[in-house]
Design a protein around this motif. Sequence first.
Motif, PDB file in Angstrom:
ATOM      1  N   SER A 111       0.810  -1.216   0.000  1.00 32.90           N
ATOM      2  CA  SER A 111       0.000   0.000   0.000  1.00 32.90           C
ATOM      3  C   SER A 111       0.842   1.265   0.000  1.00 32.90           C
ATOM      4  O   SER A 111       0.377   2.325  -0.369  1.00 32.90           O
ATOM      5  CB  SER A 111      -0.959   0.006   1.185  1.00 32.90           C
ATOM      6  OG  SER A 111      -0.228   0.145   2.368  1.00 32.90           O
ATOM      7  N   ALA A 112       2.114   1.164   0.408  1.00 29.11           N
ATOM      8  CA  ALA A 112       2.947   2.370   0.408  1.00 29.11           C
ATOM      9  C   ALA A 112       3.847   2.414  -0.827  1.00 29.11           C
ATOM     10  O   ALA A 112       4.763   3.202  -0.887  1.00 29.11           O
ATOM     11  CB  ALA A 112       3.791   2.420   1.684  1.00 29.11           C
ATOM     12  N   LEU A 113       3.578   1.539  -1.803  1.00 25.73           N
ATOM     13  CA  LEU A 113       4.488   1.438  -2.943  1.00 25.73           C
ATOM     14  C   LEU A 113       3.854   1.961  -4.218  1.00 25.73           C
ATOM     15  O   LEU A 113       2.634   1.991  -4.367  1.00 25.73           O
ATOM     16  CB  LEU A 113       4.889  -0.031  -3.153  1.00 25.73           C
ATOM     17  CG  LEU A 113       5.520  -0.738  -1.964  1.00 25.73           C
ATOM     18  CD1 LEU A 113       5.964  -2.119  -2.368  1.00 25.73           C
ATOM     19  CD2 LEU A 113       6.683   0.054  -1.409  1.00 25.73           C
ATOM     20  N   ASP A 114       4.712   2.344  -5.171  1.00 28.52           N
ATOM     21  CA  ASP A 114       4.218   2.799  -6.465  1.00 28.52           C
ATOM     22  C   ASP A 114       3.815   1.574  -7.295  1.00 28.52           C
ATOM     23  O   ASP A 114       4.150   0.438  -6.942  1.00 28.52           O
ATOM     24  CB  ASP A 114       5.288   3.621  -7.163  1.00 28.52           C
ATOM     25  CG  ASP A 114       6.471   2.766  -7.537  1.00 28.52           C
ATOM     26  OD1 ASP A 114       6.466   2.182  -8.632  1.00 28.52           O
ATOM     27  OD2 ASP A 114       7.388   2.631  -6.706  1.00 28.52           O
ATOM     28  N   PRO A 115       3.101   1.766  -8.414  1.00 30.04           N
ATOM     29  CA  PRO A 115       2.581   0.622  -9.169  1.00 30.04           C
ATOM     30  C   PRO A 115       3.656  -0.338  -9.649  1.00 30.04           C
ATOM     31  O   PRO A 115       3.440  -1.558  -9.644  1.00 30.04           O
ATOM     32  CB  PRO A 115       1.878   1.282 -10.356  1.00 30.04           C
ATOM     33  CG  PRO A 115       1.546   2.642  -9.895  1.00 30.04           C
ATOM     34  CD  PRO A 115       2.611   3.044  -8.937  1.00 30.04           C
ATOM     35  N   ILE A 116       4.829   0.176 -10.022  1.00 28.11           N
ATOM     36  CA  ILE A 116       5.867  -0.722 -10.539  1.00 28.11           C
ATOM     37  C   ILE A 116       6.387  -1.617  -9.421  1.00 28.11           C
ATOM     38  O   ILE A 116       6.490  -2.845  -9.567  1.00 28.11           O
ATOM     39  CB  ILE A 116       7.005   0.087 -11.178  1.00 28.11           C
ATOM     40  CG1 ILE A 116       6.452   0.822 -12.407  1.00 28.11           C
ATOM     41  CG2 ILE A 116       8.162  -0.803 -11.578  1.00 28.11           C
ATOM     42  CD1 ILE A 116       7.375   1.870 -12.960  1.00 28.11           C
ATOM     43  N   SER A 117       6.663  -1.003  -8.271  1.00 33.06           N
ATOM     44  CA  SER A 117       7.131  -1.796  -7.133  1.00 33.06           C
ATOM     45  C   SER A 117       6.050  -2.773  -6.693  1.00 33.06           C
ATOM     46  O   SER A 117       6.338  -3.911  -6.320  1.00 33.06           O
ATOM     47  CB  SER A 117       7.486  -0.887  -5.960  1.00 33.06           C
ATOM     48  OG  SER A 117       8.452   0.047  -6.326  1.00 33.06           O
ATOM     49  N   THR A 144      -5.114  -7.052   1.952  1.00 28.75           N
ATOM     50  CA  THR A 144      -5.003  -6.066   0.885  1.00 28.75           C
ATOM     51  C   THR A 144      -6.279  -5.251   0.749  1.00 28.75           C
ATOM     52  O   THR A 144      -7.377  -5.732   1.012  1.00 28.75           O
ATOM     53  CB  THR A 144      -4.645  -6.725  -0.460  1.00 28.75           C
ATOM     54  OG1 THR A 144      -4.553  -5.706  -1.435  1.00 28.75           O
ATOM     55  CG2 THR A 144      -5.679  -7.745  -0.880  1.00 28.75           C
ATOM     56  N   HIS A 145      -6.085  -3.986   0.349  1.00 29.00           N
ATOM     57  CA  HIS A 145      -7.225  -3.146   0.008  1.00 29.00           C
ATOM     58  C   HIS A 145      -7.449  -3.142  -1.488  1.00 29.00           C
ATOM     59  O   HIS A 145      -8.361  -2.527  -1.991  1.00 29.00           O
ATOM     60  CB  HIS A 145      -6.966  -1.713   0.476  1.00 29.00           C
ATOM     61  CG  HIS A 145      -7.397  -1.478   1.876  1.00 29.00           C
ATOM     62  ND1 HIS A 145      -6.595  -0.943   2.830  1.00 29.00           N
ATOM     63  CD2 HIS A 145      -8.573  -1.733   2.486  1.00 29.00           C
ATOM     64  CE1 HIS A 145      -7.244  -0.879   3.972  1.00 29.00           C
ATOM     65  NE2 HIS A 145      -8.446  -1.357   3.786  1.00 29.00           N
ATOM     66  N   ASN A 146      -6.539  -3.809  -2.177  1.00 32.44           N
ATOM     67  CA  ASN A 146      -6.545  -3.756  -3.625  1.00 32.44           C
ATOM     68  C   ASN A 146      -7.172  -5.043  -4.159  1.00 32.44           C
ATOM     69  O   ASN A 146      -6.565  -6.104  -4.125  1.00 32.44           O
ATOM     70  CB  ASN A 146      -5.090  -3.602  -4.081  1.00 32.44           C
ATOM     71  CG  ASN A 146      -4.993  -3.453  -5.567  1.00 32.44           C
ATOM     72  OD1 ASN A 146      -5.852  -3.908  -6.314  1.00 32.44           O
ATOM     73  ND2 ASN A 146      -3.932  -2.811  -5.993  1.00 32.44           N
TER      74      ASN A 146
END
Lengths: 352, 303
Positions: free
Chosen positions: B228-234, B255-257
Amino acid sequence: MAKLSAKKAAQQVKAQVAKASSPVASAEAAGLGVSAASVAGAVGAPTIDTQRIVAHVKKAGAQSKVATAILSVIAALICALLAAIVIYIIGSGAEKAFDIAFLTKPPSQFRAGGGIGPELFNSFYLLVLTLVISIPLSLGAAIFLVEYAPENWITNAIKTAIEVLSSLPSIVVGLFGFLLFVLQMNWGFSIMSGALALTMFNIPILVRVIQQALEAVPRDQRDAGLALGLTRWETTVHILLPCAMPAIITGVILSAGRVFGEAAALIYTAGQSAPALDFTSFDLSSPSCPWNVWRPAETLAVHIWKINSEGVVPDLTAVSNGTAAILVICILAFNLIARFVGRRLSRKLTAE
Amino acid sequence: MPVKSVPSQTTTEAPAKIAQSARIDEPVRLIDRTAMLAEADAISHYAAPVDRTRPAKMSVSGLNLHYGDFHALKDVSLDIPEHQVTALIGPSGCGKSTFLRTLNRMNDLIPSCRVEGSVTLDGVDAYHDLDAALLRCRVGMVFQHPNPFPMSVYDNVAYGPRAHGIRKRAELDEIVERSLRDAAVWDELKDRLDANGCGLSGGQAQRLCIARALAISPEVLLMDEATSALDPISTAKVEDLVVSLKERYTIVMVTHNMLQATRTAQYTAFFLMGEMVEAGSTKQIFEDPHDERTGDYVSGRFG
């Protein structure tokens, strides 16, 4: 930073206002964000008069300038006062303080030309002994209070007791030490009595410093340690303490400065006489052996007090000034070292 | 990365807008649930059915957890299948992170926290018959925010093994390399093993934390919103990592995703207000939820 950028923003607004030819244009230039927001908002929402916002920003900018000026004057006054004190003390004692003979010779009783050699050594010896006794005790107490103590009235009572102790007048600590160590334990005026009195004086401050340092370690560091299967004790010793170390070391050195300059608690415990020291002697029972903890030991701060209250040497003002200068220089050095070490360590930890 | 799909009413006009405004390869997946599921089907293990023959690695039954007067988990029972990825989904505050933390007893340190019910690891009671530190060696954890120790990359990874008695440099070297490789961060960090772990980017730091957790060879890996604290690539890198790690580890992730759940998890449990509403294969939870509340949540009608 914040102050600066606020100033800049105010200046920009001013510049835009000055540049714009018509009041409407200036309002638009300064209030772009607001008008965009009101356009995007629901229809019929109250619109904000951009003229008023410009006026407000100008007014706030002026207020900020006045406040900054007042605060700067106050800060400058305080700095000037401190600088004046330090410069005066060091200046009036410089002649003696930078004289090697004064720093090494024993004090003289009646004639001019005495030094402060034993006092200088006693001050450092007492300081080291005090720290050796008080650091482990304070570390243990702080770790217990932060990591292990259950939330109940006993813990709260201990915490309150520590707060109260940290504001105890040092003369009271000194008299207590006199009754307990000097008389009751029959240790006489001795380095040991003095070191224990200073320990009582130092522990509350150290405990609070270490407590705050440990509490400031982010929770996720603790969690990371536990999640690796470390026990609570391992997490405390291997993760929390290293993280808190810069703050702890800074606190210890600052408290060392306080202990170093303490006089009242020592007058009745470590005594007011400084037997001449023989640095070749390792007979721990001899009063002239520097390492003997059962001998009386006058420190720099006590020496200043004593020479001014009952000194009969003709150069007592010069001796007292020189001693004061040395004391101030040492404490300044402690503070500078504390800042330097703390900054170095925390930079090493945060990889900046 | 969108956290949830938008309610279906808006789908008609939205795709065009997004296609215009942003360069996104599959703009449809941002909003259209059917497309989202189809895509998930295509690219992931989503379609793989839960292997019901596998024994449950961890088993929770009748779990009640109180923080003081607050009843945070209400009679939760859930089996964590071995060598599968289990996703815990639900709105904020529903108790999924709390549940995750009961699996390795991270709640033990919260004084007001009371746990009832049973949690077992390989059939052994985790609360009564296992030491907490020992349990956490076998059930590792990765947190929401990357939390490397303020020391070198090497020391971060070697920390756990060292603490558990491995001292030989050669052995440690091997463990560090293997863990960093497993965490898909070896190539980026192999020349910076002496750099301070706190100076890494968020994505690298998080994979370093995963490597640190893997270094003590846990059997179960808990991930608490680890991306959750990472950018899409990471995030994509960590997701790939999760998929590849499930061969050797049992993984439970909060996960919230939703897309992340469909892409990586075989098994999904839906939590709501401290209750475990429904658990099943990810496909079933997302396509054919038995409970109305699950349906509402996965289709984005609330939460």
